[in-house]
Design a protein around this motif. Structure first.
Motif, PDB file in Angstrom:
ATOM      1  N   ARG A 199      32.377 -16.841   8.025  1.00  0.00           N
ATOM      2  CA  ARG A 199      30.994 -16.918   7.878  1.00  0.00           C
ATOM      3  C   ARG A 199      30.315 -18.251   7.389  1.00  0.00           C
ATOM      4  O   ARG A 199      29.252 -18.423   8.074  1.00  0.00           O
ATOM      5  CB  ARG A 199      30.595 -15.847   6.533  1.00  0.00           C
ATOM      6  CG  ARG A 199      29.217 -15.815   6.166  1.00  0.00           C
ATOM      7  CD  ARG A 199      29.187 -14.912   4.758  1.00  0.00           C
ATOM      8  NE  ARG A 199      29.154 -13.563   4.859  1.00  0.00           N
ATOM      9  CZ  ARG A 199      29.486 -12.743   4.148  1.00  0.00           C
ATOM     10  NH1 ARG A 199      28.728 -12.832   2.951  1.00  0.00           N
ATOM     11  NH2 ARG A 199      29.714 -11.743   4.283  1.00  0.00           N
ATOM     12  N   ASP A 200      31.130 -19.076   7.139  1.00  0.00           N
ATOM     13  CA  ASP A 200      30.616 -20.481   6.756  1.00  0.00           C
ATOM     14  C   ASP A 200      30.975 -21.588   7.548  1.00  0.00           C
ATOM     15  O   ASP A 200      31.078 -22.551   7.587  1.00  0.00           O
ATOM     16  CB  ASP A 200      31.152 -21.031   5.475  1.00  0.00           C
ATOM     17  CG  ASP A 200      32.787 -20.951   4.945  1.00  0.00           C
ATOM     18  OD1 ASP A 200      33.483 -20.155   6.016  1.00  0.00           O
ATOM     19  OD2 ASP A 200      33.119 -21.270   4.073  1.00  0.00           O
ATOM     20  N   ALA A 201      31.499 -21.125   9.146  1.00  0.00           N
ATOM     21  CA  ALA A 201      31.682 -21.922   9.979  1.00  0.00           C
ATOM     22  C   ALA A 201      30.628 -22.822  10.348  1.00  0.00           C
ATOM     23  O   ALA A 201      29.753 -22.585  10.278  1.00  0.00           O
ATOM     24  CB  ALA A 201      32.225 -21.078  11.220  1.00  0.00           C
ATOM     25  N   LEU A 202      31.055 -24.096  10.896  1.00  0.00           N
ATOM     26  CA  LEU A 202      30.196 -24.923  11.099  1.00  0.00           C
ATOM     27  C   LEU A 202      29.349 -24.585  12.441  1.00  0.00           C
ATOM     28  O   LEU A 202      29.942 -24.300  13.630  1.00  0.00           O
ATOM     29  CB  LEU A 202      30.985 -26.453  11.260  1.00  0.00           C
ATOM     30  CG  LEU A 202      29.657 -27.625  11.912  1.00  0.00           C
ATOM     31  CD1 LEU A 202      28.880 -27.838  10.872  1.00  0.00           C
ATOM     32  CD2 LEU A 202      30.326 -28.826  12.119  1.00  0.00           C
ATOM     33  N   ASN A 203      27.988 -24.199  12.483  1.00  0.00           N
ATOM     34  CA  ASN A 203      27.103 -24.136  13.654  1.00  0.00           C
ATOM     35  C   ASN A 203      26.975 -25.305  14.447  1.00  0.00           C
ATOM     36  O   ASN A 203      26.245 -26.454  14.108  1.00  0.00           O
ATOM     37  CB  ASN A 203      25.784 -23.620  13.448  1.00  0.00           C
ATOM     38  CG  ASN A 203      25.836 -22.354  12.663  1.00  0.00           C
ATOM     39  OD1 ASN A 203      26.934 -21.925  12.396  1.00  0.00           O
ATOM     40  ND2 ASN A 203      24.662 -21.679  12.524  1.00  0.00           N
ATOM     41  N   THR A 204      27.942 -25.619  15.708  1.00  0.00           N
ATOM     42  CA  THR A 204      28.042 -26.630  16.526  1.00  0.00           C
ATOM     43  C   THR A 204      27.012 -26.684  17.444  1.00  0.00           C
ATOM     44  O   THR A 204      26.439 -27.668  17.903  1.00  0.00           O
ATOM     45  CB  THR A 204      29.462 -26.905  16.962  1.00  0.00           C
ATOM     46  OG1 THR A 204      30.280 -26.905  15.882  1.00  0.00           O
ATOM     47  CG2 THR A 204      29.520 -28.144  17.543  1.00  0.00           C
ATOM     48  N   GLY A 205      26.862 -25.579  18.335  1.00  0.00           N
ATOM     49  CA  GLY A 205      25.903 -25.600  19.573  1.00  0.00           C
ATOM     50  C   GLY A 205      25.523 -24.249  19.721  1.00  0.00           C
ATOM     51  O   GLY A 205      25.546 -23.149  18.728  1.00  0.00           O
ATOM     52  N   GLU A 251      41.658 -21.782  15.567  1.00  0.00           N
ATOM     53  CA  GLU A 251      41.285 -22.265  14.252  1.00  0.00           C
ATOM     54  C   GLU A 251      39.984 -22.588  14.329  1.00  0.00           C
ATOM     55  O   GLU A 251      39.317 -23.430  15.199  1.00  0.00           O
ATOM     56  CB  GLU A 251      41.975 -23.172  13.436  1.00  0.00           C
ATOM     57  CG  GLU A 251      43.493 -22.601  13.151  1.00  0.00           C
ATOM     58  CD  GLU A 251      44.257 -23.570  12.399  1.00  0.00           C
ATOM     59  OE1 GLU A 251      45.214 -23.192  11.523  1.00  0.00           O
ATOM     60  OE2 GLU A 251      44.312 -24.615  12.725  1.00  0.00           O
ATOM     61  N   VAL A 252      38.775 -22.223  13.410  1.00  0.00           N
ATOM     62  CA  VAL A 252      37.386 -22.741  13.373  1.00  0.00           C
ATOM     63  C   VAL A 252      36.985 -23.571  12.365  1.00  0.00           C
ATOM     64  O   VAL A 252      37.610 -23.440  11.141  1.00  0.00           O
ATOM     65  CB  VAL A 252      36.368 -21.285  13.320  1.00  0.00           C
ATOM     66  CG1 VAL A 252      35.148 -21.672  13.616  1.00  0.00           C
ATOM     67  CG2 VAL A 252      36.941 -20.350  14.323  1.00  0.00           C
ATOM     68  N   LEU A 253      36.547 -24.525  12.724  1.00  0.00           N
ATOM     69  CA  LEU A 253      36.089 -25.831  11.707  1.00  0.00           C
ATOM     70  C   LEU A 253      34.979 -25.046  10.465  1.00  0.00           C
ATOM     71  O   LEU A 253      33.809 -24.623  11.134  1.00  0.00           O
ATOM     72  CB  LEU A 253      35.367 -26.781  12.422  1.00  0.00           C
ATOM     73  CG  LEU A 253      35.050 -28.030  11.565  1.00  0.00           C
ATOM     74  CD1 LEU A 253      36.140 -28.662  10.971  1.00  0.00           C
ATOM     75  CD2 LEU A 253      34.330 -29.190  12.505  1.00  0.00           C
TER      76      LEU A 253
END
Length: 263
Positions: A199-205, A251-253
């Motif tokens: 849920r708190d993954a960095l919205n990159t693009g 894995e997600v940043l």
């Protein structure tokens, strides 16, 4: 049409806008190229991401409803590729050596022009290095624009380029590349698979359809690689030797400012 915002076609097909004139805030010596009015301190000002030209928010919004180019230089532009500018106005002291506070996290544009300084392509302090490309060169978390997409993309300093995955191909990105810089943050890599992300993954693009995409890392041919997690496609894409390859587990940043983590 409201009487205080008339629009007409001017010379060369340029749309002329009439900006409100009842603002008593100080006038700035900068013109909006659409309405030809000077900006005032209270105006909401937006900038294009690609070329950096600035306009009144309402002027630019109306323009981009009709055209997908910058009103000033006609470079390609999209409504998702503009952002607000926050300008602070105050009298400057005669001597001011106070260092401005650093933001916890920022996407910092990197200068990859041919005529730039020799070290302009080097990652700034706080850049996040992770994994390598297919040739074993170190890669950094970055992103770049490609058509109407903002692509999570590994940046390779030795190549002076970022590499994004799009439509089955690896795209070389040298314009509008931004590298992630962390000043007062912690980060971690959280396991995901088949398009999942925390849920708190960095919205990159984002994709051209507006879907958020994320920075991920995963093993491909035994090498730890950075890539683009595309949830609706249920994979993470990796640029590899000119092609777009994918993995199902990755894995997600996740990035967390330290003051937020302490709450």
């Amino acid at each position: 049409m409201e009487s205080n915002s008339s629009e007409m076609e001017g010379n060369g097909g340029k749309i002329a806008e009439t900006a409100p004139t009842n603002d008593s805030s100080p006038s700035l010596n900068i013109l909006c190229a659409i309405c030809n009015e000077f900006f005032r301190a209270n105006d909401i000002i937006f900038s294009t991401s690609r070329c950096g030209h600035v306009f009144h928010k309402d002027c630019l919004t109306r323009w981009l409803n009709r055209s997908r180019t910058c009103p000033q230089c006609r470079d390609p532009c999209d409504r998702r590729r503009v952002h607000r500018l926050y300008l602070n106005f105050a009298e400057a002291p005669e001597f001011d050596d106070t260092e401005l506070p650093k933001v916890a996290m920022d996407w910092v544009p990197i200068d990859l022009d041919r005529d730039s300084l020799p070290d302009a392509h080097l990652p700034p302090e706080g850049a996040v290095q992770c994994g390598t490309n297919e040739d074993g060169l170190p890669t950094y978390v970055a992103r770049g624009y490609y058509h109407d997409d903002l692509l999570p993309a590994p940046y390779v300093p030795e190549k002076k380029a970022a590499f994004g995955s799009h439509s089955c191909s690896a795209r070389t990105l040298t314009d509008d590349v931004e590298i992630l810089v962390l000043n007062d943050c912690d980060y971690k890599w959280v396991p995901g698979q088949h398009g999942t992300y925390p849920r708190d993954a960095l919205n990159t693009g984002y994709s051209e359809l507006g879907e958020v995409t994320y920075t991920g890392r995963g093993l491909y041919q035994g090498i730890l690689r950075l890539g683009k997690v595309h949830p609706s496609h249920k994979v993470m894409y990796i640029p590899h030797h000119g092609q777009e390859v994918s993995v199902n587990t990755y894995e997600v940043l996740v990035v967390t400012p330290r003051d937020q983590a302490d709450r």
